[in-house]
Design an enzyme around this catalytic site. Structure first.
Site, PDB file in Angstrom:
ATOM      1  N   HIS A 290       0.827  -1.221   0.000  1.00 61.32           N
ATOM      2  CA  HIS A 290       0.000   0.000   0.000  1.00 61.32           C
ATOM      3  C   HIS A 290       0.861   1.270   0.000  1.00 61.32           C
ATOM      4  O   HIS A 290       1.001   1.976   0.993  1.00 61.32           O
ATOM      5  CB  HIS A 290      -1.054   0.019   1.108  1.00 61.32           C
ATOM      6  CG  HIS A 290      -0.655  -0.427   2.472  1.00 61.32           C
ATOM      7  ND1 HIS A 290       0.442   0.069   3.151  1.00 61.32           N
ATOM      8  CD2 HIS A 290      -1.244  -1.305   3.319  1.00 61.32           C
ATOM      9  CE1 HIS A 290       0.513  -0.490   4.336  1.00 61.32           C
ATOM     10  NE2 HIS A 290      -0.489  -1.328   4.464  1.00 61.32           N
TER      11      HIS A 290
ATOM     12  N   ASN B  60       1.156   4.675   2.221  1.00 66.31           N
ATOM     13  CA  ASN B  60       0.543   4.473   3.532  1.00 66.31           C
ATOM     14  C   ASN B  60       1.440   3.633   4.435  1.00 66.31           C
ATOM     15  O   ASN B  60       2.013   2.631   4.007  1.00 66.31           O
ATOM     16  CB  ASN B  60      -0.826   3.809   3.393  1.00 66.31           C
ATOM     17  CG  ASN B  60      -1.796   4.647   2.581  1.00 66.31           C
ATOM     18  OD1 ASN B  60      -2.200   4.277   1.491  1.00 66.31           O
ATOM     19  ND2 ASN B  60      -2.154   5.802   3.095  1.00 66.31           N
ATOM     20  N   ALA B  61       1.570   4.070   5.698  1.00 66.30           N
ATOM     21  CA  ALA B  61       2.365   3.366   6.708  1.00 66.30           C
ATOM     22  C   ALA B  61       3.812   3.187   6.266  1.00 66.30           C
ATOM     23  O   ALA B  61       4.413   2.124   6.428  1.00 66.30           O
ATOM     24  CB  ALA B  61       1.734   2.013   7.060  1.00 66.30           C
TER      25      ALA B  61
ATOM     26  N   ARG C  54      14.760  16.533   0.607  1.00 60.66           N
ATOM     27  CA  ARG C  54      16.084  16.290   1.196  1.00 60.66           C
ATOM     28  C   ARG C  54      16.121  15.002   2.011  1.00 60.66           C
ATOM     29  O   ARG C  54      17.171  14.654   2.568  1.00 60.66           O
ATOM     30  CB  ARG C  54      16.498  17.486   2.065  1.00 60.66           C
ATOM     31  CG  ARG C  54      16.902  18.715   1.251  1.00 60.66           C
ATOM     32  CD  ARG C  54      17.541  19.779   2.112  1.00 60.66           C
ATOM     33  NE  ARG C  54      16.599  20.336   3.071  1.00 60.66           N
ATOM     34  CZ  ARG C  54      15.791  21.374   2.822  1.00 60.66           C
ATOM     35  NH1 ARG C  54      15.817  21.957   1.624  1.00 60.66           N
ATOM     36  NH2 ARG C  54      14.954  21.820   3.734  1.00 60.66           N
TER      37      ARG C  54
ATOM     38  N   ASP D 143      -8.995   3.933  -3.302  1.00 60.14           N
ATOM     39  CA  ASP D 143     -10.330   4.303  -2.807  1.00 60.14           C
ATOM     40  C   ASP D 143     -10.512   5.813  -2.747  1.00 60.14           C
ATOM     41  O   ASP D 143     -11.578   6.298  -2.381  1.00 60.14           O
ATOM     42  CB  ASP D 143     -10.600   3.679  -1.443  1.00 60.14           C
ATOM     43  CG  ASP D 143      -9.634   4.120  -0.355  1.00 60.14           C
ATOM     44  OD1 ASP D 143      -8.664   4.849  -0.673  1.00 60.14           O
ATOM     45  OD2 ASP D 143      -9.830   3.737   0.811  1.00 60.14           O
TER      46      ASP D 143
ATOM     47  N   HIS E 124      -7.211   6.803   0.893  1.00 54.90           N
ATOM     48  CA  HIS E 124      -5.852   6.477   1.330  1.00 54.90           C
ATOM     49  C   HIS E 124      -4.789   7.301   0.602  1.00 54.90           C
ATOM     50  O   HIS E 124      -3.743   7.600   1.185  1.00 54.90           O
ATOM     51  CB  HIS E 124      -5.555   4.986   1.101  1.00 54.90           C
ATOM     52  CG  HIS E 124      -6.080   4.091   2.173  1.00 54.90           C
ATOM     53  ND1 HIS E 124      -7.401   3.736   2.263  1.00 54.90           N
ATOM     54  CD2 HIS E 124      -5.453   3.486   3.214  1.00 54.90           C
ATOM     55  CE1 HIS E 124      -7.578   2.943   3.308  1.00 54.90           C
ATOM     56  NE2 HIS E 124      -6.401   2.770   3.902  1.00 54.90           N
TER      57      HIS E 124
ATOM     58  N   ASP F  55      -7.159  -3.756   0.155  1.00 56.10           N
ATOM     59  CA  ASP F  55      -6.859  -3.713   1.598  1.00 56.10           C
ATOM     60  C   ASP F  55      -8.180  -3.725   2.372  1.00 56.10           C
ATOM     61  O   ASP F  55      -8.339  -3.041   3.380  1.00 56.10           O
ATOM     62  CB  ASP F  55      -6.024  -2.477   1.953  1.00 56.10           C
ATOM     63  CG  ASP F  55      -5.363  -2.578   3.326  1.00 56.10           C
ATOM     64  OD1 ASP F  55      -5.455  -3.648   3.957  1.00 56.10           O
ATOM     65  OD2 ASP F  55      -4.791  -1.570   3.785  1.00 56.10           O
TER      66      ASP F  55
ATOM     67  N   LEU G 206      -7.119   5.601   9.472  1.00 52.43           N
ATOM     68  CA  LEU G 206      -7.615   4.681   8.451  1.00 52.43           C
ATOM     69  C   LEU G 206      -7.176   3.259   8.790  1.00 52.43           C
ATOM     70  O   LEU G 206      -6.012   3.014   9.127  1.00 52.43           O
ATOM     71  CB  LEU G 206      -7.088   5.073   7.070  1.00 52.43           C
ATOM     72  CG  LEU G 206      -7.776   6.272   6.407  1.00 52.43           C
ATOM     73  CD1 LEU G 206      -6.972   6.728   5.191  1.00 52.43           C
ATOM     74  CD2 LEU G 206      -9.201   5.938   6.002  1.00 52.43           C
ATOM     75  N   ALA G 207      -8.117   2.328   8.691  1.00 50.75           N
ATOM     76  CA  ALA G 207      -7.860   0.944   9.090  1.00 50.75           C
ATOM     77  C   ALA G 207      -8.339   0.016   7.983  1.00 50.75           C
ATOM     78  O   ALA G 207      -9.458  -0.496   8.015  1.00 50.75           O
ATOM     79  CB  ALA G 207      -8.570   0.632  10.405  1.00 50.75           C
TER      80      ALA G 207
END
Length: 369
Positions: free
Chosen positions: A206, A209-210, A217, A237, A240, A261, A294-295
Site C-alpha cells: 500500500h 501508507n504506513a 532532502r 479508494d 488512502h 486492503d 484509516l484501518a
C-alpha cells in the site's frame, strides 16, 4: 458457454464471442474495435485479482471457521475472481491459527467464491513506529519461523520493514526460496529501501501508507519506491491516497497495481466491525479506528476500476491495474487476461462500468446473494 459483447484481449477490444469449456477459455472470435466504440456497451474483462484482502461481508480472515469463505464470496460478487487472504500482525499463536484455518480453502474451487490463491503475510515483521492500523505485536522475523508458517498455509507474499535489524538478510533468503517480499509498515530511509530492492524485495505494500514519506532532502521509503520500484500496491479508494499522488505513482512505477486492503466492512452497511484484534468503524466510505486512523478499507475492486477510469485511465489500462499486472506479479499465468487456455475468470460490465456478471472458472456468480 458463450459470452457475447466487446471482449478485452491483450491486443485490445474485439466485438464478438468468447467460448468457454471446462472452466477454460477455448476460443475468442470477433473483429477489432477501438475502446471508444466498446464504451457504452456490454464489455467483458478479465476477472479482478486482489493481493491484499483482510475481510468482507462482515468476516475477518483472522477468524476461524468459514470467515475466509464469506470473504471470498463477498468479493466475488464485486468482480474479484482471485485473492490473497491477508493476515494481521498478532501473537504467533493467533497467526498460526489463522493460517491453519485458511489452508483448506486455498487453491480450491468453491462455488460462488473467488479463488483463494494463497496468503499475504502482512506483519508481524514490521516497524512498531509504522503500525498504521496493525495491532502492536511486531517482532523480528527469522527464516526458520517463516518456513514454519509456510508449512501451515501457502504464503505467496510477505510484507516486512527492511530497516529492522536482520531483515535485509531475511529478504534475500525468502526471495531465494521463491517468496515475494514487499516493503511496508516501514520507517526506513531511502537507502534502506534501495538496499532492500538490491536484496530481492520485489514491491511495496500500500504505497504511501504506513511508510516514511517523500521530502526533497529526505526521500524516505516513498522516494525509494518512486525512484526504483517496478511493482507496488496502491489503494485507489481516493481516501488512502490523493488522486495526484496516484497519478505520480502511475508515471513512476511501471507495474503499479491496485489492491483493496479491504476489511470486514467491505460489502456491508456502515457500522462496527473487526480487523484482527481491532474494533473498526465503517462510515462515509472509509474504515477507521476509534481515533480516526484509516484501518484498511471498504473498497471493492469493481469500484477500484471505476475510480481509475474517473482519474483518466482507459478501461484497458485500468483493467491491467486491477487484474493483469497482479496475476503476472504473483506468477498466476493462467489468469488476468482473456486468451485461449486461460481460466474462464471474467467480469461483464455495462457502459457505466457497473457489474452485470461475474464468472469464476466459467461458473456464474449470483450477484444478488
Amino acid at each position: 458457454m458463450q459470452l457475447h459483447g466487446f471482449i478485452l484481449t491483450p491486443d485490445g477490444f474485439l466485438r464478438g464471442t468468447l467460448h468457454c469449456e471446462g472452466g477454460r477459455i477455448v476460443a475468442i472470435e470477433g473483429c477489432s474495435v477501438p475502446e471508444t466504440q466498446a464504451r457504452g456497451e456490454t464489455m467483458i474483462l478479465p476477472g479482478f485479482i486482489d493481493a491484499h484482502v483482510h475481510g468482507g461481508g462482515g468476516a475477518d480472515v483472522m477468524d476461524a471457521g468459514e470467515a475466509v469463505l464469506t470473504t471470498a464470496r463477498t468479493h466475488a460478487r464485486h468482480g474479484t475472481t482471485t485473492l490473497l487472504a491477508t493476515t494481521m500482525t498478532a501473537p504467533l499463536e493467533e497467526i498460526e491459527a489463522a493460517l491453519m484455518a485458511l489452508a483448506p480453502w486455498c487453491n480450491q474451487s468453491v462455488p460462488g467464491a473467488a479463488n483463494i490463491a494463497g496468503v499475504h503475510l502482512e506483519g508481524p515483521y514490521i516497524n512498531p513506529q509504522r503500525l498504521g492500523a496493525q495491532p502492536d505485536h511486531a517482532w523480528v522475523g527469522t527464516l526458520q519461523q517463516v518456513r514454519s508458517l509456510c508449512r501451515l498455509a501457502p504464503i505467496r507474499l510477505v510484507t516486512l520493514a527492511p530497516e529492522v535489524p536482520g531483515h535485509l538478510a531475511l529478504i534475500a533468503a525468502l526471495s531465494a526460496e521463491g517468496l515475494r517480499v514487499q516493503i511496508g509498515h516501514s520507517n526506513g530511509r531511502y537507502e534502506d529501501g534501495v538496499a532492500a530492492i538490491e536484496q530481492g524485495a520485489s514491491g511495496f505494500t500500500h504505497l504511501f501508507n504506513a511508510m516514511s514519506g517523500l521530502h526533497h532532502r529526505d526521500p524516505g521509503m516513498v522516494g525509494a519506491a518512486l525512484a526504483h520500484a517496478r511493482h507496488a500496491e496502491i489503494i485507489p479508494d481516493l481516501l488512502h491516497v490523493h488522486p495526484g499522488a496516484i497519478r505520480a505513482a502511475l508515471r513512476a512505477i511501471p507495474c503499479l497495481y491496485c489492491v483493496s486492503d479491504s476489511t470486514a466492512g467491505a460489502g456491508m452497511p456502515d457500522g462496527r466491525y473487526r480487523l484482527g484484534r481491532h474494533e473498526v468503524y465503517k462510515c462515509q466510505g472509509g474504515v477507521r479506528l476509534a481515533d480516526g486512523t484509516l484501518a484498511g478499507s471498504a473498497l471493492t475492486m469493481d469500484q477500484a476500476l471505476r475510480n481509475l477510469v474517473k482519474l483518466g485511465l482507459s478501461v484497458q489500462e485500468a483493467s491491467m491495474r486491477v487484474s493483469t499486472i497482479a496475476a503476472d506479479y504473483l506468477g498466476l499465468s493462467d489468469r488476468g487476461r482473456l486468451v485461449p487456455g486461460a481460466r474462464a475468470d471474467m467480469v461483464v460490465l455495462d457502459g457505466e462500468l457497473s457489474l452485470q456478471g461475474v464468472y469464476v472458472e466459467g461458473v456464474a456468480i449470483d450477484l444478488a446473494t
